[in-house]
Enzyme design. Structure first.
Site, PDB file in Angstrom:
ATOM      1  N   ASP A   2      16.599  10.460  21.323  1.00 34.98           N
ATOM      2  CA  ASP A   2      17.509   9.645  20.514  1.00 34.98           C
ATOM      3  C   ASP A   2      18.208   8.582  21.356  1.00 34.98           C
ATOM      4  OD1 ASP A   2      17.090  11.136  18.045  1.00 34.98           O
ATOM      5  OD2 ASP A   2      18.212  12.743  19.008  1.00 34.98           O
ATOM      6  N   GLU A  51      20.803  15.473  12.342  1.00 37.53           N
ATOM      7  CA  GLU A  51      22.048  15.883  12.988  1.00 37.53           C
ATOM      8  C   GLU A  51      23.248  15.577  12.096  1.00 37.53           C
ATOM      9  OE1 GLU A  51      20.533  15.227  17.592  1.00 37.53           O
ATOM     10  OE2 GLU A  51      21.456  13.583  16.478  1.00 37.53           O
TER      11      GLU A  51
END
Length: 246
Positions: A33, A143
């Site tokens: 990420d 997330e």
């Protein structure tokens, strides 16, 4: 995918202009990420972007994956070792609570990990203020839905370009951007402690979360677990609660 990349770069540029800032920075962990964000900010701001490496309980030279990311992205970076400030803060808190007989040993590892995330956030903002930059986050859709981030830690940022991308889409974007294969294939981990992995911590695979986010059927137990985690972490996705005016 190239269109999505261009869209995100233009979005970043627009947000920086709106805020009358000079550029952007991101904390680099060595995961996929932050690697994708590193490549995005370099493309959006070739001369006004910065990677920040913030190791705790490690030396800078041990941050091999993070260093691989900034080198591959050709991103300017700085490293700030936070082991000592973290240890001093954590030990001070522990001593004071221990002296009252209130130290909770059952949750000490997770609380320590959250303190690390918040210390990194504070450091990123201190560095960003020096350059008049905005802080770019790295949380993705999985997330965000599960609340798998530290409130006012890695969740404390100015911009979140990946927030609506599923994990599979982040991987696709990483390949398109030229993120090193070793990073793309690395098992996702927030590095909360030695050997920790995201999927073990979540109890559900990213593939299952992605399927759920696409509206596809997954195992009932996993679906209920995701919904319950989403409910419990709703406070993380909102501004601080306040009562109605009296």
């Amino acid at each position: 995918m190239e269109d999505r990349i261009n869209y995100l770069c233009e979005w970043l540029q627009g947000k920086v202009e709106e805020a009358s800032m000079e550029g952007v920075l991101v904390g680099i962990s060595g995961g996929i990420d932050s690697a994708v964000v590193a490549f995005l900010i370099k493309r959006a701001f070739p001369e006004q972007s910065l990677g920040v490496l913030l190791p705790i309980h490690k030396k800078m030279e041990e941050q091999k994956e993070a260093l691989e990311v900034v080198e591959a992205a050709d991103l300017d970076y700085i490293g700030i070792e936070l082991t000592e400030p973290y240890s001093v803060t954590y030990d001070t808190i522990k001593q004071q609570l221990d002296s009252r007989g209130d130290w909770n040993r059952d949750t000490e590892r997770l609380r320590g990990a959250n303190l690390q995330a918040r210390l990194r956030m504070s450091t990123l903002y201190a560095v960003a203020g020096n350059y008049n930059y905005l802080v770019v986050g790295t949380d993705n859709a999985a997330e965000d839905y599960t609340g798998y981030f530290t409130k006012y830690g890695d969740g404390g940022v100015d911009l979140n370009p990946l927030l609506h991308l599923r994990k599979e889409e982040v991987r696709e974007m990483a390949v398109a951007l030229g993120v090193p294969e070793s990073i793309v294939k690395k098992k996702p981990s927030a590095d909360l402690w030695e050997g920790q992995t995201d999927e073990e911590e979540l109890g559900v695979s990213y593939d299952a979360i992605d399927s759920f986010l696409k509206g596809q059927d997954i195992e009932e137990e996993a679906e209920q677990q995701l919904k319950e985690r989403h409910r419990k972490t709703q406070h993380k996705r909102e501004v601080p609660a306040a009562p109605e005016p009296f």
